[in-house]
Design a protein around this motif. Structure first.
Motif, PDB file in Angstrom:
ATOM      1  N   ALA A 294       0.833  -1.206   0.000  1.00 49.76           N
ATOM      2  CA  ALA A 294       0.000   0.000   0.000  1.00 49.76           C
ATOM      3  C   ALA A 294       0.864   1.251   0.000  1.00 49.76           C
ATOM      4  CB  ALA A 294      -0.927  -0.002   1.209  1.00 49.76           C
ATOM      5  N   ALA A 295       2.004   1.171   0.688  1.00 45.45           N
ATOM      6  CA  ALA A 295       2.876   2.342   0.755  1.00 45.45           C
ATOM      7  C   ALA A 295       3.651   2.549  -0.538  1.00 45.45           C
ATOM      8  CB  ALA A 295       3.845   2.201   1.927  1.00 45.45           C
ATOM      9  N   LEU A 296       3.979   1.431  -1.202  1.00 47.92           N
ATOM     10  CA  LEU A 296       4.822   1.549  -2.399  1.00 47.92           C
ATOM     11  C   LEU A 296       4.024   1.821  -3.674  1.00 47.92           C
ATOM     12  CD1 LEU A 296       7.407  -1.308  -1.722  1.00 47.92           C
ATOM     13  CD2 LEU A 296       7.773   1.168  -1.527  1.00 47.92           C
ATOM     14  N   MET A 297       2.762   1.418  -3.693  1.00 48.72           N
ATOM     15  CA  MET A 297       2.024   1.508  -4.962  1.00 48.72           C
ATOM     16  C   MET A 297       1.868   2.938  -5.509  1.00 48.72           C
ATOM     17  SD  MET A 297      -1.809   0.339  -3.735  1.00 48.72           S
ATOM     18  CE  MET A 297      -2.847   1.453  -2.781  1.00 48.72           C
ATOM     19  N   PRO A 298       1.746   3.969  -4.634  1.00 49.89           N
ATOM     20  CA  PRO A 298       1.622   5.312  -5.229  1.00 49.89           C
ATOM     21  C   PRO A 298       2.898   5.753  -5.960  1.00 49.89           C
ATOM     22  CG  PRO A 298       0.923   5.340  -2.944  1.00 49.89           C
ATOM     23  CD  PRO A 298       1.613   4.038  -3.167  1.00 49.89           C
ATOM     24  N   ILE A 299       4.048   5.192  -5.584  1.00 47.70           N
ATOM     25  CA  ILE A 299       5.279   5.563  -6.282  1.00 47.70           C
ATOM     26  C   ILE A 299       5.207   5.095  -7.733  1.00 47.70           C
ATOM     27  CG2 ILE A 299       7.780   5.264  -6.394  1.00 47.70           C
ATOM     28  CD1 ILE A 299       7.835   4.937  -3.403  1.00 47.70           C
TER      29      ILE A 299
ATOM     30  N   MET B 195      14.468   2.676  -7.032  1.00 48.12           N
ATOM     31  CA  MET B 195      13.401   2.404  -6.070  1.00 48.12           C
ATOM     32  C   MET B 195      13.397   0.944  -5.623  1.00 48.12           C
ATOM     33  SD  MET B 195      12.310   5.252  -5.321  1.00 48.12           S
ATOM     34  CE  MET B 195      11.277   4.602  -4.022  1.00 48.12           C
TER      35      MET B 195
ATOM     36  N   GLY C  48       2.572   7.253  -9.474  1.00 47.36           N
ATOM     37  CA  GLY C  48       2.935   8.673  -9.566  1.00 47.36           C
ATOM     38  C   GLY C  48       4.032   8.949 -10.571  1.00 47.36           C
ATOM     39  N   VAL C  49       5.124   8.180 -10.503  1.00 46.54           N
ATOM     40  CA  VAL C  49       6.232   8.402 -11.424  1.00 46.54           C
ATOM     41  C   VAL C  49       5.789   8.083 -12.860  1.00 46.54           C
ATOM     42  CG1 VAL C  49       8.592   7.777 -12.018  1.00 46.54           C
ATOM     43  CG2 VAL C  49       7.931   8.019  -9.626  1.00 46.54           C
TER      44      VAL C  49
ATOM     45  N   TRP D 240      15.223   4.538 -12.791  1.00 41.18           N
ATOM     46  CA  TRP D 240      14.502   4.955 -11.579  1.00 41.18           C
ATOM     47  C   TRP D 240      13.837   3.783 -10.893  1.00 41.18           C
ATOM     48  CZ3 TRP D 240      16.959   8.966 -10.737  1.00 41.18           C
ATOM     49  CH2 TRP D 240      17.234   9.892 -11.732  1.00 41.18           C
TER      50      TRP D 240
ATOM     51  N   MET E 213       5.958   2.748 -16.853  1.00 37.15           N
ATOM     52  CA  MET E 213       6.494   3.850 -17.658  1.00 37.15           C
ATOM     53  C   MET E 213       6.381   3.538 -19.148  1.00 37.15           C
ATOM     54  SD  MET E 213       9.564   5.192 -15.264  1.00 37.15           S
ATOM     55  CE  MET E 213       9.822   6.876 -15.705  1.00 37.15           C
TER      56      MET E 213
ATOM     57  N   ASN F 233       3.821  11.106 -14.086  1.00 38.48           N
ATOM     58  CA  ASN F 233       4.683  12.232 -14.433  1.00 38.48           C
ATOM     59  C   ASN F 233       5.380  11.989 -15.769  1.00 38.48           C
ATOM     60  OD1 ASN F 233       6.317  14.414 -14.432  1.00 38.48           O
ATOM     61  ND2 ASN F 233       7.529  13.847 -12.653  1.00 38.48           N
TER      62      ASN F 233
END
Lengths: 492, 492
Positions: A360-365, A417, A368-369, A413, A442, A372
């Motif tokens: 749950a903590a890692l999924m927004p990374i 991570m 999000g990236v 990237w 990506m 962007n």
């Protein structure tokens, strides 16, 4: 009258602000006046009868400050007043608008942005509007027309001579983005069989030539365009020569139904000051000048920037809350739906998450990236479409390049991570899933970042509109699905 | 020579494409030629000696197709060739570049975008570059200079007459965004004490007046600017009058160190075709013409659009993968850091999430809708700064308005999602937390959406650069913190 060098020099040494300072001064004057007026009004309400004399004195001060404000305001160029009105909040803007000289009102209405124009027009009655419109040339009346009540247009129409009525009717029939909407009817026409001397004499009869007249248009009896006579050619040639012998083929001839952005590109490419506009039979119907093109480009560029964020039109920064809400809610609603879908994707994997909360903590990374990176791709593609650098035909090469850039970014990237995730949670498999998920998302971002504008251009739509919302929708749902899917496969 | 009406008409009836079709034809021709050439090469490699004759015949075809391509290409206006080169992938672009007439090379290099220029220059040797540069006026050499090797500049410099050397040195000393960088030195100067007839005679001595000459500049012996004489005034006045009696104060005088975007605003506001440029002592040093302003605005608008997504400069769509990577990695890295922070925020609440996995599914909605709303706000604020509609002084009103719009959006969409969350998870408190979190995050988005560009303008930075990344950073970390924080307070 010649200006003294001293005058010119002193005005120049002060500040090269092109009126900025004058505008700031008037704003200060306006605020001081509103303050004085406000104080006076309070006093009148609270004043006992025997102190009326003082209050009358105050009244004199109010009158004086108002007169000063009015005088300074109306000394400005209408374009400057327009830009001043743009910068003022609604109440101050309308106060100032009341003080503007009636014969400047029309020109100012043409200069201000759509949003500000609406606020000004809403305070004027039919009579004022008709008076303002009647000070304008027909092409500018046509530009105002969409914002005017029908009865105003009817009244103005009645007041025009026959020929101008036709011009107005013609000008009003074009869409905003057509050449016809940028066109004016002030072109100077000459015949090919007269001498340059006759042209000179003809031009001298004008008190003032229409602005931006860099060429006169050579037409036959049927007003068919034969060529152009640039003023420069007129100046450097012998007066005995015939127009037909020195005229040139126009570098560009615009058609009234053509897209305005093609006209803008032609002005930019061939460094034009004016260009003739004809109907499909080659009859000269008007001209477009570079000042209109400049305004068009500036407005258009602004619309493009706003469209990315899903803003439909030029919104007045000081517009009412309700108007702003109306401008923004559609794309927010679309975003809500896409965010909801992303949320459902996560919900599918709730068991996986319950087993490993780190996910749950890692999924927004991952999401999000990817978002962007996709935004960078789509912004560049949309921009290149606008510049005409790409067409839907070179799609394959674009896909290849964007996918490769994303692969590179993803591995680098994602790798970073992945290492971070391993260090945080001491889980090698988790780190591996992170690298893979970021790279894949990506790649998805690159693919959709090219595909979305391509499809929209194919469909004849604006590729920029809401592009940021759409790409984020793909990279969010996609990112969650990829990451949590991989996690389900490899980590449980 | 007069053109026949028939000719003009036929060319107009075909298509108002301003050269678009010619460009497409050449692209087709180029691809056909590359195909023929490729086939011929294959054949030569595989051909046994006795079939050499056929292969020679093929060679003739190759030569013929090459000649046709070269001829059609060089019949184009250099600006059209430039725009053609922009649309071609690197290999085709360089193939075509080799075929361009040497005396057009300089002008084309000036017209193409920075990215494409780099690719063209990299294929040319010093000699070719010097030859190309020497065909240009000094202001355009200066525009090319940043992309040229030093030895080329030195060589060009040596070849110039003294006066032009000074011009070049001056022009090269300005930053890209200064008036001096847009200026040319082709202004026509006259004295105030001569008659208009003398001016006429003087102008007739030019073979051709400099482009976009709508006025000549009146200077004293020290080249101090006294006023301007618009060509239109020259045309409508008596030839016996003195320049000093009919000259006008220039509506705008630019300073060479002024910001170019202020000059652009002045051109737009006052509908100028050209404007004089002086040094701080009022000495005329050059002029700026509207074609340069048009190019500047177009480029500038593009940079603004790209800046939002964190793209540093105009990237050639067909640039190499490596170049694209370099252009994009910085903001991606920043985004990685901000996404990591958001991830850490979530990690703080991992116990709350472990207790109620639904939170993991709902939290991206709070963050995502906040991000979109914030993007709308920041895009509009950045745009308004660019238009000069707002200053850091009307901050309070802006904050108030944006916060109210967000409150409205937050209550409405937050309300919708609150109901949806309740229906999905049958948890009233969860629904309430959803409404509250969405509203608060949208308020945060509005606040930061105004604050970020404000601060950057105060610091003298470009408010657009990476604005999308920065606002998303706030709404992600903020959204997760607000939502999970409220959930921890009320749901556990």
């Amino acid at each position: 009258m010649p200006i003294l060098p001293e005058e010119l020099r002193s005005s120049k040494n002060e500040a090269p602000d092109h009126g900025q300072r004058a505008l700031a001064e008037i704003t200060a004057l306006l605020r001081r006046h509103l303050l004085i007026e406000g104080l006076a009004r309070e006093q009148i309400e609270e004043t006992p009868l025997d102190e009326l004399q003082t209050s009358l004195l105050e009244g004199v001060t109010v009158q004086h400050s108002l007169a000063e404000l009015r005088e300074q305001l109306n000394a400005l160029h209408p374009a400057d007043i327009a830009s001043l009105l743009e910068t003022l909040p609604l109440n101050e803007r309308l106060y100032l608008w009341d003080l503007v000289r009636a014969d400047h009102e029309g020109e100012i209405l043409v200069e201000v942005s759509d949003a500000v124009r609406g606020s000004l027009i809403s305070t004027m009655d039919t009579e004022e509007l008709v008076a303002a419109a009647e000070t304008l040339p027909t092409d500018e009346i046509a530009a105002l027309a969409p914002d005017l009540p029908q009865e105003v247009i009817d009244d103005v129409f009645e007041g025009l001579p026959i020929e101008e009525r036709e011009h107005l009717r013609a000008a009003m029939s074009f869409e905003d983005d057509m050449v016809g909407a940028l066109m004016d009817f002030e072109e100077v026409q000459v015949r090919p069989d007269v001498s340059l001397e006759v042209v000179f004499r003809y031009l001298r009869r004008f008190d003032e030539l229409p602005t931006q007249t860099d060429q006169v248009f050579v037409v036959d009896r049927g007003e068919k365009l034969l060529g152009v006579l640039p003023i420069q050619v007129l100046l450097v040639n012998d007066e005995d020569k015939l127009v037909g012998d020195v005229m040139q083929p126009p570098p560009v001839v615009l058609l009234q139904h053509e897209k305005a952005d093609e006209a803008a590109a032609a002005f930019e490419r061939y460094d034009l000051v004016s260009a003739p506009v004809t109907d499909t039979n080659g009859k000269l119907v008007g001209r477009v000048t570079v000042d209109e093109i400049l305004d068009f480009i500036r407005e258009h560029a602004g619309e493009e920037a706003l469209a990315h964020a899903g803003l439909n039109e030029e919104e007045d920064v000081f517009a009412s809350v309700w108007k702003s809400f109306q401008n923004r809610w559609q794309w927010l609603a679309i975003n809500l739906v896409t965010a909801f879908i992303a949320s459902r994707v996560i919900d599918v994997f709730s068991n996986t998450i319950a087993g490993l909360v780190a996910l749950a903590a890692l999924m927004p990374i991952v999401a999000g990236v990817g978002g962007n990176s996709g935004n960078q791709t789509i912004t560049m593609i949309v921009r290149s479409f606008a510049l005409g650098q790409i067409t839907t035909e070179n799609a394959r090469q674009l896909f290849r390049k964007e996918l490769l850039v994303s692969l590179l970014n993803g591995l680098i990237w994602g790798g970073v991570m992945g290492v971070v995730a391993f260090l945080l949670y001491h889980d090698l498999a988790l780190g591996g899933v992170m690298v893979l998920a970021m790279t894949l998302n990506m790649l998805l971002a690159a693919f959709m970042g090219v595909l979305i504008p391509m499809i929209r251009v194919k469909l004849g739509r604006d590729p920029a509109l809401g592009s940021s919302v759409l790409i984020t929708a793909c990279t969010d749902s996609g990112g969650f699905f990829i990451f949590l899917g991989l996690a389900t496969l490899f980590l449980t």
